[in-house]
Design a protein around this motif. Structure first.
Motif, PDB file in Angstrom:
ATOM      1  N   MET A   1       0.806  -1.139  -0.016  1.00  0.00           N
ATOM      2  CA  MET A   1      -0.052  -0.038  -0.049  1.00  0.00           C
ATOM      3  C   MET A   1       0.844   1.335  -0.004  1.00  0.00           C
ATOM      4  N   ILE A   2       0.398   1.990  -0.916  1.00  0.00           N
ATOM      5  CA  ILE A   2       1.223   3.460  -0.913  1.00  0.00           C
ATOM      6  C   ILE A   2       0.501   4.252  -0.401  1.00  0.00           C
ATOM      7  N   SER A   3       1.156   5.175   0.310  1.00  0.00           N
ATOM      8  CA  SER A   3       0.292   6.428   1.219  1.00  0.00           C
ATOM      9  C   SER A   3       1.232   7.692   0.828  1.00  0.00           C
ATOM     10  N   PHE A   4       0.678   8.869   0.656  1.00  0.00           N
ATOM     11  CA  PHE A   4       1.377  10.168   0.673  1.00  0.00           C
ATOM     12  C   PHE A   4       1.176  10.739   2.276  1.00  0.00           C
ATOM     13  N   LEU A   5       2.164  11.495   2.655  1.00  0.00           N
ATOM     14  CA  LEU A   5       2.135  12.087   3.613  1.00  0.00           C
ATOM     15  C   LEU A   5       2.686  13.578   3.781  1.00  0.00           C
ATOM     16  N   TRP A   6       1.895  14.585   3.886  1.00  0.00           N
ATOM     17  CA  TRP A   6       2.657  15.813   3.709  1.00  0.00           C
ATOM     18  C   TRP A   6       1.620  16.889   4.683  1.00  0.00           C
ATOM     19  N   ALA A   7       2.222  18.097   4.733  1.00  0.00           N
ATOM     20  CA  ALA A   7       1.547  19.396   5.440  1.00  0.00           C
ATOM     21  C   ALA A   7       1.601  20.304   4.247  1.00  0.00           C
ATOM     22  N   GLU A   8       0.369  21.022   4.229  1.00  0.00           N
ATOM     23  CA  GLU A   8       0.154  22.034   2.998  1.00  0.00           C
ATOM     24  C   GLU A   8      -0.557  23.284   3.933  1.00  0.00           C
ATOM     25  N   ASP A   9      -0.389  24.324   3.151  1.00  0.00           N
ATOM     26  CA  ASP A   9      -1.303  25.719   3.846  1.00  0.00           C
ATOM     27  C   ASP A   9      -2.481  25.682   2.891  1.00  0.00           C
ATOM     28  N   GLU A  10      -3.207  26.642   3.055  1.00  0.00           N
ATOM     29  CA  GLU A  10      -4.559  26.746   2.412  1.00  0.00           C
ATOM     30  C   GLU A  10      -4.442  26.909   0.697  1.00  0.00           C
ATOM     31  N   ARG A  12      -2.101  25.067  -1.005  1.00  0.00           N
ATOM     32  CA  ARG A  12      -1.381  23.685  -1.220  1.00  0.00           C
ATOM     33  C   ARG A  12       0.258  23.977  -1.305  1.00  0.00           C
ATOM     34  N   LEU A  13       0.750  25.021  -0.583  1.00  0.00           N
ATOM     35  CA  LEU A  13       2.074  25.282  -0.497  1.00  0.00           C
ATOM     36  C   LEU A  13       2.622  24.187   0.377  1.00  0.00           C
ATOM     37  N   ILE A  14       3.815  23.638  -0.034  1.00  0.00           N
ATOM     38  CA  ILE A  14       4.449  22.775   0.737  1.00  0.00           C
ATOM     39  C   ILE A  14       5.896  23.008   0.954  1.00  0.00           C
ATOM     40  N   GLY A  15       6.347  23.807   0.284  1.00  0.00           N
ATOM     41  CA  GLY A  15       7.952  24.041   0.723  1.00  0.00           C
ATOM     42  C   GLY A  15       8.453  25.244   0.139  1.00  0.00           C
ATOM     43  N   LYS A  16       9.483  26.106   0.582  1.00  0.00           N
ATOM     44  CA  LYS A  16      10.096  27.141   0.243  1.00  0.00           C
ATOM     45  C   LYS A  16      11.738  26.856   0.333  1.00  0.00           C
ATOM     46  N   ASP A  17      12.269  27.190  -0.820  1.00  0.00           N
ATOM     47  CA  ASP A  17      13.685  26.977  -0.674  1.00  0.00           C
ATOM     48  C   ASP A  17      14.237  25.497  -0.126  1.00  0.00           C
ATOM     49  N   GLN A 111      -3.601   5.942   0.261  1.00  0.00           N
ATOM     50  CA  GLN A 111      -4.156   6.705   1.087  1.00  0.00           C
ATOM     51  C   GLN A 111      -3.271   7.896   1.163  1.00  0.00           C
ATOM     52  N   LEU A 112      -4.102   8.914   1.819  1.00  0.00           N
ATOM     53  CA  LEU A 112      -3.342  10.190   1.893  1.00  0.00           C
ATOM     54  C   LEU A 112      -3.324  10.610   3.383  1.00  0.00           C
ATOM     55  N   TYR A 113      -2.371  11.144   3.858  1.00  0.00           N
ATOM     56  CA  TYR A 113      -2.453  11.815   5.281  1.00  0.00           C
ATOM     57  C   TYR A 113      -1.861  13.254   5.066  1.00  0.00           C
ATOM     58  N   VAL A 114      -2.634  14.142   5.385  1.00  0.00           N
ATOM     59  CA  VAL A 114      -2.418  15.446   5.132  1.00  0.00           C
ATOM     60  C   VAL A 114      -2.393  16.428   6.363  1.00  0.00           C
ATOM     61  N   THR A 115      -1.723  17.152   6.665  1.00  0.00           N
ATOM     62  CA  THR A 115      -2.055  17.986   7.693  1.00  0.00           C
ATOM     63  C   THR A 115      -2.294  19.697   7.109  1.00  0.00           C
ATOM     64  N   LYS A 116      -3.451  19.784   7.417  1.00  0.00           N
ATOM     65  CA  LYS A 116      -3.914  21.127   6.685  1.00  0.00           C
ATOM     66  C   LYS A 116      -3.594  22.150   7.645  1.00  0.00           C
ATOM     67  N   ILE A 117      -2.999  23.301   7.113  1.00  0.00           N
ATOM     68  CA  ILE A 117      -2.751  24.272   8.036  1.00  0.00           C
ATOM     69  C   ILE A 117      -3.530  25.570   7.527  1.00  0.00           C
ATOM     70  N   PHE A 118      -4.079  25.911   8.367  1.00  0.00           N
ATOM     71  CA  PHE A 118      -5.330  27.374   7.932  1.00  0.00           C
ATOM     72  C   PHE A 118      -4.590  28.635   7.979  1.00  0.00           C
ATOM     73  N   GLN A 120      -1.676  31.082   5.278  1.00  0.00           N
ATOM     74  CA  GLN A 120      -0.989  31.379   3.957  1.00  0.00           C
ATOM     75  C   GLN A 120       0.297  31.624   4.068  1.00  0.00           C
ATOM     76  N   PHE A 121       1.448  30.933   3.400  1.00  0.00           N
ATOM     77  CA  PHE A 121       2.820  31.030   3.349  1.00  0.00           C
ATOM     78  C   PHE A 121       3.462  31.610   2.241  1.00  0.00           C
ATOM     79  N   GLU A 122       4.445  31.986   2.243  1.00  0.00           N
ATOM     80  CA  GLU A 122       5.245  32.220   0.777  1.00  0.00           C
ATOM     81  C   GLU A 122       6.041  31.079   0.655  1.00  0.00           C
ATOM     82  N   GLY A 123       6.163  30.513  -0.593  1.00  0.00           N
ATOM     83  CA  GLY A 123       7.091  29.459  -0.932  1.00  0.00           C
ATOM     84  C   GLY A 123       6.957  29.195  -2.596  1.00  0.00           C
ATOM     85  N   ASP A 124       7.474  28.255  -2.878  1.00  0.00           N
ATOM     86  CA  ASP A 124       7.820  27.964  -4.092  1.00  0.00           C
ATOM     87  C   ASP A 124       7.357  26.303  -4.689  1.00  0.00           C
TER      88      ASP A 124
END
Length: 161
Positions: A1-10, A12-17, A111-118, A120-124
């Motif tokens: 079974m393949i699952s994704f795990l990530w955190a994102e802002d409102e 869908r931002l996940i990273g910066k630099d 499956q998807l495990y997402v930490t939704k952060i409410f 907005q951040f700057e990123g790329d």
């Protein structure tokens, strides 16, 4: 079974630099608890941002660079190599980033495990768009906002319909 795990802002931002754009220790704790004892798969850039293999897990780095080697990690060079490897295990395998690796396996994930952060951040780097009609929310738990975790957030788990 393949699952994704990530955190994102409102947005869908996940990273910066090649780093997380926020500081949220509760999410790092959740990441560790959820992935401990399971194989984790990441791209080379994500591995380099972490800087070392994560203990208690089989670390797999996916890269097109045939000469890339790192102690403590299994290095694979293609989607086919990874899928062949994944067929040999009954374990839940966690894809932990980055965006390019999520895009690569978007059709294979169960499956998807997402930490939704409410916030907005700057990123790329952004999480790929998902057709949410194909997913069922099976759990949602609000995170505790405090002096160390200054944002409203929640942990969500989805399964493919």
């Amino acid at each position: 079974m393949i699952s994704f795990l990530w955190a994102e802002d409102e947005n869908r931002l996940i990273g910066k630099d090649n780093q997380l754009p926020w500081r949220l220790p509760a999410d790092l704790k959740y990441f560790k608890e959820t992935t401990m004892g399971h194989p984790i798969v990441m791209g080379r850039k994500t591995y380099e941002s972490i800087g070392k293999p994560l203990p208690g897990r089989t670390n797999i780095v996916l890269t097109r660079n045939p000469s890339f080697k790192v102690d403590g990690c299994e290095v694979l060079h293609s989607k086919a190599d990874f899928l062949s490897w994944a067929k040999k295990t009954d374990e839940e395998i966690f894809v932990i980033g980055g965006a390019e690796i999520y895009r690569l396996f978007i059709d294979e994930v169960d499956q998807l495990y997402v930490t939704k952060i409410f916030e907005q951040f700057e990123g790329d780097e952004y999480f790929p768009k998902i057709n949410w009609e194909n997913w069922q929310l099976v759990s949602k738990k609000p995170g505790i906002k405090d002096e160390k975790n200054p944002y409203d957030y929640e942990f969500r788990k989805y399964v493919r319909k």
